[in-house]
Structures are given as C-alpha cells and as structure tokens.
Design an enzyme around this catalytic site. Structure first.
Site, mmCIF file in Angstrom:
data_model
loop_
_atom_site.group_PDB
_atom_site.id
_atom_site.type_symbol
_atom_site.label_atom_id
_atom_site.label_comp_id
_atom_site.label_asym_id
_atom_site.label_seq_id
_atom_site.Cartn_x
_atom_site.Cartn_y
_atom_site.Cartn_z
ATOM 1 N N TYR A 165 4.516 36.495 -13.971
ATOM 2 C CA TYR A 165 4.751 35.962 -12.572
ATOM 3 C C TYR A 165 3.403 36.723 -11.655
ATOM 4 O O TYR A 165 3.012 35.923 -10.761
ATOM 5 C CB TYR A 165 5.957 36.026 -12.199
ATOM 6 C CG TYR A 165 6.211 35.496 -10.672
ATOM 7 C CD1 TYR A 165 6.389 33.978 -10.586
ATOM 8 C CD2 TYR A 165 6.245 36.150 -9.651
ATOM 9 C CE1 TYR A 165 6.697 33.550 -9.339
ATOM 10 C CE2 TYR A 165 6.568 35.621 -8.432
ATOM 11 C CZ TYR A 165 6.736 34.355 -8.219
ATOM 12 O OH TYR A 165 7.290 33.743 -6.926
ATOM 13 N N LYS A 169 0.464 34.994 -9.445
ATOM 14 C CA LYS A 169 0.628 35.048 -7.614
ATOM 15 C C LYS A 169 -0.572 35.925 -7.105
ATOM 16 O O LYS A 169 -1.258 35.615 -6.271
ATOM 17 C CB LYS A 169 1.890 35.442 -7.227
ATOM 18 C CG LYS A 169 3.071 34.711 -7.251
ATOM 19 C CD LYS A 169 2.755 33.263 -6.922
ATOM 20 C CE LYS A 169 3.838 32.342 -6.794
ATOM 21 N NZ LYS A 169 3.676 31.074 -6.105
#
Length: 252
Positions: A165, A169
C-alpha cells in the site's frame, strides 16, 4: 501607462466538467458532492455499487449541476477510454480529474504475496496514470486543467497497512511531481493530497488503527478532505505539491 497584455488568470470551477474515480463512497463521494456544490458537472466513476453512484448523482443534480454515474475498472486501459468518452459525450470536455480510486489490503508482512502487490499497484497507481493520460489531450488543447491525486500519509511514513500500500501511494507523489513539472507552462496544475486516518471503510476494518494515533485525538472526515480538494482545484498557482491532511501526525 503600458496596457497589461497578460492572459487573464481563470480559476473558475463553475461550469467545468470533472471525473472523480471511486466517487460512489468515502472520500470520493464527498469530493464529488463538494464539486457539485461548486457548480461543477461530475462524472461519478464506480466499480461495483451502481446504486450508491446514482444516489451521489441525484444529490449533485439537486444542487443544480449535472452528473452521470459511469462504471469502469480504472486499472484497465479500455475501461478508462470508455469512461472518459462517456463523460465527454454526456457532460462535455473533462478539465478536472480527481484520481481517488484505491484499495487497501491488510495482510501480515510475511504473508504479502506478489498478487497483493500487483493488485494495489494496479488499482491505486496505474489507474492514476491511465486516467491522467486519457484526459490530458483536451486539457492541453484548452491550456487549462486541474488534477488531484489522492495519496496517503503512508507514502511518507510507511503507514499501518504494509509496503504494498505504501509503495502504491508513494508512487502517486512521483507521478504528481513529473506531470506538474511537464505541464506547468500549459495552464494545468497537478497536486497530491495525503490524508491520514479519515473515517471510512478503509480504516474501519483495521483493529490497529485508533484515534489516539493522531495528535488531534480524532479521525479526519471525508468532508474535510473534500473541502481541501476543492480549494486546491480553485488555486491556479499551486502545483507539484503534496498537501497534508493528517491531524498533525506527519509535519513538513
């Protein structure tokens, strides 16, 4: 007195056309509604919940703006092309893009697999690249455009979900910097917003996340993210920036 021959600065949002990916729930929903209140016509992209997307559209139309719900998997190039084409044909030329679509997947570190990595990179990062490439030609022709990439504090601190994740990002920040640099002279701004612990489904299922992790002692709200998003879209002199919205958790 020498006349001022500079091109007038146009930061008007009213009457513009926007696409908000992942616009049927959470932050995307709040952003779509805030844009509708600002007089923007909004294409509300969704992946599976058509009823929720149509409810957002109904609320936008009640404000006096136009809206359309469009299903698309924004990690797929063909779906992206169809999404942009339908938004244009229904609402007009797209000059505002909010790359909000994203997923998280809480997996113990020693169980993260290549599929987890690929799924998050595809949905969270590749989608932003595909969407941006698809909307850029008319923006460049008009010499006006506004793009927001919804990143996360995970890009800056590693976050609480995992490296798959965080990397997705963090990639959005590099994407933002490159597009902003390449397009700065063409009237197109590109910025990232990096929220932390916003009340949403994404944090509701993670027992490791608590309000006391935030210096302010509370979670943020989707409406707070939406307010900042619209304010950033209105400002034509802000580009290439990562704007933090995290209750004081990460400061720079």
């Amino acid at each position: 007195m020498t006349p001022d021959t500079r091109t007038p600065i146009d930061n008007t949002l009213s009457g513009r056309v926007a696409i908000v990916t992942g616009g049927s729930r959470g932050i995307g929903r709040a952003v779509a509604l805030a844009l509708g209140r600002a007089g923007v016509h909004v294409a509300v992209n969704y992946h599976s919940d058509e009823a929720a997307a149509r409810e957002v559209c109904a609320r936008i139309e009640a404000m006096g703006s136009r809206a359309v719900a469009i299903r698309a998997d924004v990690g797929e190039a063909d779906d992206v092309a169809a999404l942009v084409r339908k938004a244009r044909d229904t609402l007009g030329t797209v000059t505002v893009l909010v790359n909000n679509a994203g997923i998280s997947r809480l997996v113990p570190l020693d169980r993260i697999e290549l599929q987890d990595w690929n799924d998050l990179l595809r949905t969270n990062l590749t989608s932003a690249f595909l969407m941006t490439q698809a909307v850029l030609p008319p923006m460049r022709q008009a010499r006006w455009g506004r793009i927001i990439n919804m990143s996360s504090i995970a890009a800056q601190t590693g976050g609480v979900i995992g490296p798959h994740y965080a990397a997705s990002k963090a990639g959005m920040l590099g994407l933002t910097h490159s597009y902003a640099n390449l397009l700065a002279r063409e009237g197109i701004t590109v910025n990232a917003i990096a929220p932390a612990l916003i009340e949403s489904d994404m944090i509701a299922n993670n027992p490791a996340i608590r309000p006391d992790m935030i210096p302010m002692g509370r979670f943020g709200t989707a409406d707070e993210v939406a307010d900042l998003t619209v304010a950033t879209l209105r400002n034509g002199y802000v580009t290439g920036q990562t704007i933090n919205l995290n209750g004081g958790w990460y400061m720079n």
